[in-house]
Design a protein around this motif. Structure first.
Motif, PDB file in Angstrom:
ATOM      1  N   VAL A   1      -0.343 -21.509 -13.836  1.00  0.00           N
ATOM      2  CA  VAL A   1      -0.367 -20.387 -14.773  1.00  0.00           C
ATOM      3  C   VAL A   1      -1.803 -20.307 -15.266  1.00  0.00           C
ATOM      4  O   VAL A   1      -2.293 -21.223 -15.922  1.00  0.00           O
ATOM      5  CB  VAL A   1       0.609 -20.611 -15.961  1.00  0.00           C
ATOM      6  CG1 VAL A   1       0.558 -19.403 -16.901  1.00  0.00           C
ATOM      7  CG2 VAL A   1       2.030 -20.847 -15.459  1.00  0.00           C
TER       8      VAL A   1
ATOM      9  N   ALA B   1       3.661 -18.909 -19.459  1.00  0.00           N
ATOM     10  CA  ALA B   1       2.956 -17.622 -19.473  1.00  0.00           C
ATOM     11  C   ALA B   1       3.349 -16.812 -20.707  1.00  0.00           C
ATOM     12  O   ALA B   1       2.481 -16.277 -21.410  1.00  0.00           O
ATOM     13  CB  ALA B   1       3.262 -16.847 -18.191  1.00  0.00           C
ATOM     14  N   ALA B   2       4.629 -16.728 -20.987  1.00  0.00           N
ATOM     15  CA  ALA B   2       5.107 -15.951 -22.131  1.00  0.00           C
ATOM     16  C   ALA B   2       4.601 -16.531 -23.450  1.00  0.00           C
ATOM     17  O   ALA B   2       4.238 -15.783 -24.367  1.00  0.00           O
ATOM     18  CB  ALA B   2       6.630 -15.889 -22.124  1.00  0.00           C
TER      19      ALA B   2
ATOM     20  N   ASP C   1       9.907 -22.478 -11.746  1.00  0.00           N
ATOM     21  CA  ASP C   1       9.707 -21.049 -12.008  1.00  0.00           C
ATOM     22  C   ASP C   1       9.996 -20.710 -13.466  1.00  0.00           C
ATOM     23  O   ASP C   1       9.242 -19.980 -14.112  1.00  0.00           O
ATOM     24  CB  ASP C   1      10.608 -20.199 -11.101  1.00  0.00           C
ATOM     25  CG  ASP C   1      10.208 -20.258  -9.638  1.00  0.00           C
ATOM     26  OD1 ASP C   1       9.045 -20.603  -9.334  1.00  0.00           O
ATOM     27  OD2 ASP C   1      11.072 -19.961  -8.784  1.00  0.00           O
TER      28      ASP C   1
ATOM     29  N   ILE D   1       0.843 -16.039 -13.012  1.00  0.00           N
ATOM     30  CA  ILE D   1       1.494 -17.136 -12.297  1.00  0.00           C
ATOM     31  C   ILE D   1       1.067 -17.107 -10.836  1.00  0.00           C
ATOM     32  O   ILE D   1       1.229 -16.100 -10.152  1.00  0.00           O
ATOM     33  CB  ILE D   1       3.034 -17.043 -12.429  1.00  0.00           C
ATOM     34  CG1 ILE D   1       3.420 -17.131 -13.904  1.00  0.00           C
ATOM     35  CG2 ILE D   1       3.710 -18.135 -11.609  1.00  0.00           C
ATOM     36  CD1 ILE D   1       4.881 -16.830 -14.184  1.00  0.00           C
TER      37      ILE D   1
ATOM     38  N   HIS E   1       7.169 -19.352 -16.199  1.00  0.00           N
ATOM     39  CA  HIS E   1       7.345 -18.113 -16.956  1.00  0.00           C
ATOM     40  C   HIS E   1       7.340 -18.380 -18.461  1.00  0.00           C
ATOM     41  O   HIS E   1       6.804 -17.580 -19.238  1.00  0.00           O
ATOM     42  CB  HIS E   1       8.625 -17.394 -16.520  1.00  0.00           C
ATOM     43  CG  HIS E   1       8.472 -16.689 -15.216  1.00  0.00           C
ATOM     44  ND1 HIS E   1       8.709 -17.309 -14.005  1.00  0.00           N
ATOM     45  CD2 HIS E   1       8.078 -15.437 -14.924  1.00  0.00           C
ATOM     46  CE1 HIS E   1       8.479 -16.456 -13.025  1.00  0.00           C
ATOM     47  NE2 HIS E   1       8.090 -15.309 -13.553  1.00  0.00           N
TER      48      HIS E   1
ATOM     49  N   GLU F   1       3.667 -11.919 -15.486  1.00  0.00           N
ATOM     50  CA  GLU F   1       3.894 -12.422 -14.128  1.00  0.00           C
ATOM     51  C   GLU F   1       2.592 -12.602 -13.348  1.00  0.00           C
ATOM     52  O   GLU F   1       2.460 -13.530 -12.552  1.00  0.00           O
ATOM     53  CB  GLU F   1       4.806 -11.432 -13.395  1.00  0.00           C
ATOM     54  CG  GLU F   1       5.206 -11.824 -12.016  1.00  0.00           C
ATOM     55  CD  GLU F   1       6.405 -12.750 -11.985  1.00  0.00           C
ATOM     56  OE1 GLU F   1       6.532 -13.462 -10.988  1.00  0.00           O
ATOM     57  OE2 GLU F   1       7.197 -12.753 -12.945  1.00  0.00           O
TER      58      GLU F   1
END
Length: 154
Positions: A151, A125-126, A118, A135, A122, A132
């Motif tokens: 992602v 993605a960032a 997880d 994901i 994240h 969010e």
């Protein structure tokens, strides 16, 4: 999006969605690509180049420190084969190539807990300016025979 990302990560493909739709129909039906759209090989090369850029960028990340310590992180990429893509287009005839999320994909493999998965999802993605909603957690139920966290980068 991180200003250090290669320009290709922010670039749009050099063809229109309508051209990809025409290519999708020809792929699905087993016909040659129309002259007014890219070949699958051109599309494949563009997505493979993009996946290679993403892979290279991810290899330079200082991964979040967790209990797993992410000792060995292996990052690879691959593009769909034309046969796999044709099967997908036949299974879902309402989509076209421009909407297929996984023409090319990057895989991060490491010995890590689900909590660390997880954290990594994240972080990815960032890194690419996504939230969010990008994901997709496919761990609870198998999807096409495997479980993973995806992602989806746009």
């Amino acid at each position: 999006m991180d200003p250090d990302l290669p320009a290709l990560c922010a670039a749009s493909p050099p063809w229109s969605k309508s051209a990809l739709k025409r290519l999708s129909l020809s792929l699905r039906d087993g016909r040659p690509a129309p002259l007014d759209c890219p070949s699958y090989e051109e599309v494949l090369v563009w997505y493979e180049d993009l996946a290679a850029e993403v892979t290279q960028h991810l290899q330079g990340i200082d991964w979040p420190r967790t209990d797993d310590r992410l000792q060995t992180v292996q990052i690879t990429f691959r593009a769909k084969t034309i046969d796999t893509l044709r099967e997908k287009l036949r299974r879902t005839p309402t989509i076209s190539l421009g909407y297929v999320q996984d023409v090319a994909g990057v895989r991060i493999e490491a010995d890590m807990s689900t909590a660390t998965q997880d954290v990594v999802a994240h972080a990815v993605a960032a890194t690419f300016g996504h939230g969010e909603s990008s994901i997709k957690d496919l761990r609870a139920e198998a999807h096409s025979g495997y479980r993973a966290v995806h992602v989806w980068l746009h």
